[in-house]
Write a protein that holds these residues in place. Structure first.
Motif, short mmCIF file in Angstrom:
data_model
loop_
_atom_site.label_atom_id
_atom_site.label_comp_id
_atom_site.label_asym_id
_atom_site.label_seq_id
_atom_site.Cartn_x
_atom_site.Cartn_y
_atom_site.Cartn_z
N GLY A 143 45.95 17.59 -43.00
CA GLY A 143 46.98 16.57 -42.90
C GLY A 143 46.87 15.53 -44.00
O GLY A 143 47.87 15.10 -44.58
N LEU A 144 45.64 15.13 -44.31
CA LEU A 144 45.43 14.19 -45.41
C LEU A 144 45.87 14.80 -46.73
O LEU A 144 46.47 14.13 -47.59
N GLN A 145 45.57 16.09 -46.90
CA GLN A 145 45.96 16.81 -48.10
C GLN A 145 47.48 16.85 -48.22
O GLN A 145 48.04 16.61 -49.31
N THR A 146 48.15 17.12 -47.12
CA THR A 146 49.62 17.18 -47.11
C THR A 146 50.24 15.83 -47.48
O THR A 146 51.21 15.75 -48.24
N LEU A 147 49.66 14.76 -46.94
CA LEU A 147 50.17 13.41 -47.20
C LEU A 147 49.77 12.89 -48.58
O LEU A 147 50.37 11.93 -49.08
N GLY A 148 48.75 13.52 -49.17
CA GLY A 148 48.24 13.02 -50.44
C GLY A 148 47.56 11.67 -50.29
O GLY A 148 47.51 10.85 -51.20
N TRP A 149 46.98 11.45 -49.09
CA TRP A 149 46.35 10.16 -48.78
C TRP A 149 44.88 10.23 -49.19
O TRP A 149 44.09 10.96 -48.60
#
Length: 318
Positions: A152-158
């Motif tokens: 999810g962090l990867q998807t958000l680029g966070w």
């Protein structure tokens, strides 16, 4: 299954499930039958002698994990924290304890969100990001959920640093965390789960013995080894002192384990050295000295169950 075991087999000692919620479900049956239980659950409720007089839990407490994670986050100099946690007993206790302690040391919990078993945590992560968090704390013991969160962090680029609890750590972390977010991952883990712990002779000997039985991928059974030594002492002492090994008599003995010179097997203890410090008011590890119990490591591959990149750290906050 527990009820059937208690009613038909009637064991003298039973080790309940290490998952706190499952252990809590079984203890009413064992307590009613006055059966001694020793397990590794981390919920503080497991160690309440008023509710479960014959249960002793060797798990590191959720509240103590919260102190360790607060210390780790405090060391980063980041101050705005988002907490994402599993809607389960131990994880809820952890999140509550973390949120209560954080403001006392200058941290601000900008959002604390619970999540069930899911294949996508992007909405919850986005919610926490929108709250202004610059560091994320994650606690979820369900299999596969770490990968879901990090994806999810990867998807958000966070690009936020992530600190997880020992419950999240499971074997080869390099396979559970996507490459693009590995640098963001930090595990606040038990010192016993690292190669640094092998500086103690008891741990080194235990690792050597375990490896002979087969590949050692993790070290969750270190606490089980300690249970054996504590049980040996408690039953032998109860027989000598009271002339029996009833649950009530053995409990009286266990309530004294933290007394000076009471427990003779400190040099054998793998995880809870010198002993778990039970007493009549607390049948969990609340009285244990946790100050040198922790280490931080990355998304790495364990060597004989221990993470080689781990750096031990000391608890300086209360």
């Amino acid at each position: 299954a527990v009820q059937d075991l208690v009613s038909n087999v009637k064991p003298d000692l039973l080790c309940p499930d290490p998952i706190s919620s499952l252990a809590l479900a079984s203890l009413p049956f064992t307590s009613a039958q006055k059966i001694l239980t020793m397990g590794n659950g981390s919920s503080p409720a497991l160690g309440d002698p008023k509710t479960y007089p014959y249960n002793f839990t060797f798990g590191d407490l959720s509240s103590e994990r919260a102190i360790a994670v607060v210390q780790a986050v405090l060391n980063t100099k980041q101050t705005k924290v988002g907490v994402l946690y599993q809607a389960a007993s131990a994880q809820t206790t952890f999140a509550q304890s973390f949120s209560q302690l954080a403001p006392k040391v200058g941290l601000t919990v900008v959002n604390s969100v619970s999540v069930g078993s899911t294949t996508d945590m992007t909405p919850e992560l986005a919610q926490i990001r929108q709250s202004g968090a610059n560091v994320l704390v994650f606690d979820d013991q369900a299999v596969g959920q770490l990968t879901v969160a990090m994806t999810g962090l990867q998807t958000l680029g966070w690009k936020v640093p992530v600190y997880v609890t020992p419950d999240v750590v499971n074997g080869d972390m390099s396979k559970l965390v996507p490459d693009s977010v590995k640098s963001q991952f930090h595990a606040v883990d038990l010192l016993i789960s690292t190669t640094a712990a092998e500086s103690r002779p008891a741990v080194k000997a235990w690792v050597s013995a375990m490896v002979k039985l087969g590949p050692l991928l993790q070290r969750p059974n270190a606490g089980q080894t300690d249970i054996v030594w504590v049980a040996k002492w408690a039953y032998e002492t109860s027989q000598k002192k009271y002339g029996n090994v009833s649950a009530s008599s053995v409990t009286k003995v266990l309530d004294t384990i933290g007394n000076k010179n009471a427990f003779p097997y400190a040099d054998k203890m793998v995880e809870w050295n010198p002993n778990p410090a039970f007493n009549a008011e607390s049948h969990n590890t609340a009285a244990f000295d946790y100050s040198n119990f922790w280490a931080i490591h990355g998304a790495t591959t364990p060597v004989n169950g221990g993470y080689p990149d781990a750096i031990p750290f000391k608890i300086t906050i209360k």
